[in-house]
Motif scaffolding. Structure first.
Motif, PDB file in Angstrom:
ATOM      1  N   LYS A   1       2.863  -5.536   7.652  1.00 46.23           N
ATOM      2  CA  LYS A   1       2.073  -6.592   8.286  1.00 46.23           C
ATOM      3  C   LYS A   1       2.907  -7.850   8.486  1.00 46.23           C
TER       4      LYS A   1
ATOM      5  N   ILE B   1      -0.682  -6.205  12.321  1.00 44.10           N
ATOM      6  CA  ILE B   1      -0.399  -5.019  11.511  1.00 44.10           C
ATOM      7  C   ILE B   1       0.518  -4.121  12.335  1.00 44.10           C
TER       8      ILE B   1
ATOM      9  N   ILE C   1      -4.946  -1.097  -0.512  1.00 47.98           N
ATOM     10  CA  ILE C   1      -4.543  -1.748   0.734  1.00 47.98           C
ATOM     11  C   ILE C   1      -4.061  -3.175   0.497  1.00 47.98           C
TER      12      ILE C   1
ATOM     13  N   SER D   1       0.828  -1.205   0.000  1.00 56.70           N
ATOM     14  CA  SER D   1       0.000   0.000   0.000  1.00 56.70           C
ATOM     15  C   SER D   1       0.865   1.259   0.000  1.00 56.70           C
TER      16      SER D   1
ATOM     17  N   THR E   1      -6.210   7.038  -1.286  1.00 55.25           N
ATOM     18  CA  THR E   1      -5.442   6.094  -0.473  1.00 55.25           C
ATOM     19  C   THR E   1      -4.973   4.951  -1.357  1.00 55.25           C
TER      20      THR E   1
ATOM     21  N   ASN F   1       0.020   1.124   9.586  1.00 55.52           N
ATOM     22  CA  ASN F   1      -0.903   1.306   8.468  1.00 55.52           C
ATOM     23  C   ASN F   1      -1.352   2.761   8.441  1.00 55.52           C
ATOM     24  N   GLY F   2      -0.955   3.492   7.392  1.00 54.80           N
ATOM     25  CA  GLY F   2      -1.393   4.881   7.274  1.00 54.80           C
ATOM     26  C   GLY F   2      -0.308   5.790   6.735  1.00 54.80           C
TER      27      GLY F   2
ATOM     28  N   HIS G   1       2.830   6.748   2.617  1.00 54.73           N
ATOM     29  CA  HIS G   1       1.769   5.837   3.042  1.00 54.73           C
ATOM     30  C   HIS G   1       2.268   4.412   2.878  1.00 54.73           C
TER      31      HIS G   1
ATOM     32  N   ARG H   1       1.713   0.056   4.519  1.00 57.52           N
ATOM     33  CA  ARG H   1       1.097  -0.930   5.413  1.00 57.52           C
ATOM     34  C   ARG H   1       2.114  -2.033   5.652  1.00 57.52           C
TER      35      ARG H   1
END
Length: 425
Positions: free
Chosen positions: A167, A140, A70, A18, A67, A143-144, A163, A165
């Motif tokens: 995980k 996670i 994801i 992401s 965004t 994330n952001g 930005h 993510r």
């Protein structure tokens, strides 16, 4: 004889995805969803101690509301217990804490009219490795959006923002080892820590009978102009054949050279037992292999998954390995760009489980082999989610054996002159 596969070994998958970059004040053309590739390319280098640096592009995000996807994965690291232990153990020659580090750049790395061109570093994102990485649960870590670089909030205005993510997912694997070189028809064992459990036997054969005195040396084939008729069958411990690999396109030198070239690769058909007739086989995959010459020669392997009717193929992997030293052949849908319109047949003999379904994603298998300079005893890792029965594991053993034998099949065809003869083979 019934054998149960032992428990898998613990691995974790660290995925970074992401990705998007927002740079206030940058003039960007509008685009669909407010996300586009920049005319001045942006990229990042992703580092984790003990692993090779990974580089990937980052799209620019022009809209404040946009965004990044994801579900997109830009990079993955796979860690076993020893890797995690090394990251969490302080050392003498590096910082106490290990970090996942992502450094973002604009511009291309290279030269322009012979003059070196430097990339501009925008900033760095760092995430410490912690004990929670070893808990074996999906997690996670981030994330952001986050500000990066020295100009995070100059003059009260936000600077560049990244930005991403990050995980963690458990990724348990079965680990197998060929006990001898594939040519010697070895036993295959499953490894679990220090425990070895016999699980399969591998039977190699070839149609042509070797000349007297060379039964144990397949290099006699290098004096001929083709290599064909090689077969590998994988048997369970009861003696039943549960997978196979046959050469279907001979390995022959291309016109004007003495090696198997990309223009005319040799090919193996990877097969599973048929369900309707005994001693029958159904196609599952095709492995093509060839040699590419250079300062260091490469062995190239391309694997396609076949439909049961053999009327469609899906590219699953294309790997280049050092011909002399060997390397790792792998199937990993995060690292290979491919698309399958429908689920394809499983290696399972019943055919009712869609293994290698594109919806599963991620790591599927790896096979580490030595090159021409050293005898090879292939080691194989399989993702647990792609193995529902022993037949599923067996088909990947056949694929691994074909990869290993392709190193021999792609050796150069050198002309040899027999004593007392002026003619070469």
């Amino acid at each position: 004889m019934f054998v149960t596969i032992m428990d898998p070994q613990a691995f974790i998958r660290l995925s970074i995805g992401s990705l998007g970059l927002r740079i206030p004040g940058t003039a960007l053309n509008s685009s669909r969803a407010g996300i586009r590739a920049s005319s001045a390319p942006c990229s990042c280098e992703i580092r984790l101690r003990g692993f090779p640096v990974q580089t990937t592009a980052i799209p620019l995000v022009s809209s404040p509301e946009a965004t990044p996807d994801i579900h997109s994965i830009a990079s993955s690291f796979y860690l076993e217990e020893s890797d995690l232990k090394a990251l969490l153990t302080p050392g003498c020659f590096y910082n106490h804490h290990a970090y996942l580090e992502i450094t973002v750049y604009t511009g291309k790395k290279g030269t322009h009219f012979g003059v070196g061109v430097k990339r501009h570093q925008i900033g760095t994102f760092k995430l410490a490795v912690g004990p929670e990485w070893g808990e074996g649960k999906p997690l996670i870590l981030f994330n952001g959006w986050i500000g990066i670089g020295k100009s995070k909030h100059e003059n009260g205005k936000p600077g560049a923002e990244l930005h991403l993510r990050v995980k963690l997912d458990p990724d348990p694997r079965y680990v197998f080892q060929f006990e001898d070189v594939t040519l010697q028809s070895p036993q295959i064992v499953q490894l679990q820590g220090s425990v070895k459990q016999p699980i399969f036997s591998c039977k190699f054969s070839r149609d042509r009978v070797a000349q007297a005195g060379s039964a144990d040396n397949i290099d006699i084939e290098t004096g001929r102009r083709e290599r064909k008729g090689w077969k590998v069958k994988i048997h369970d411990l009861s003696g039943s054949a549960v997978a196979a690999a046959f050469i279907t396109t001979p390995f022959v030198p291309s016109t004007g050279c003495d090696w198997v070239a990309k223009s005319n690769p040799g090919a193996w058909l990877i097969l599973r037992p048929g369900t309707l007739r005994p001693q029958s086989w159904l196609p599952w995959g095709k492995l093509e292999a060839w040699r590419e010459r250079g300062i260091r020669d490469s062995l190239c392997c391309r694997f396609n998954l076949l439909s049961e009717a053999q009327d469609s193929e899906v590219l699953m992997s294309e790997i280049h390995m050092n011909a002399e030293k060997g390397g790792e052949f792998f199937i990993d849908t995060d690292k290979q760009m491919w698309h399958a319109p429908t689920p394809l047949p499983s290696p399972q003999s019943s055919g009712d489980f869609s293994a290698l379904n594109p919806n599963l994603g991620g790591f599927v298998m790896s096979c580490r082999v030595h090159g021409e300079s050293k005898s090879s005893k292939p080691s194989v890792q399989l993702a647990m989610r792609h193995v529902t029965c022993i037949e599923d594991a067996a088909i990947f053993m056949a694929l691994a054996a074909a990869v290993d034998l392709s190193i021999e099949a792609c050796k150069p065809f050198r002309r040899k002159t027999w004593r007392g003869s002026r003619h070469s083979l």
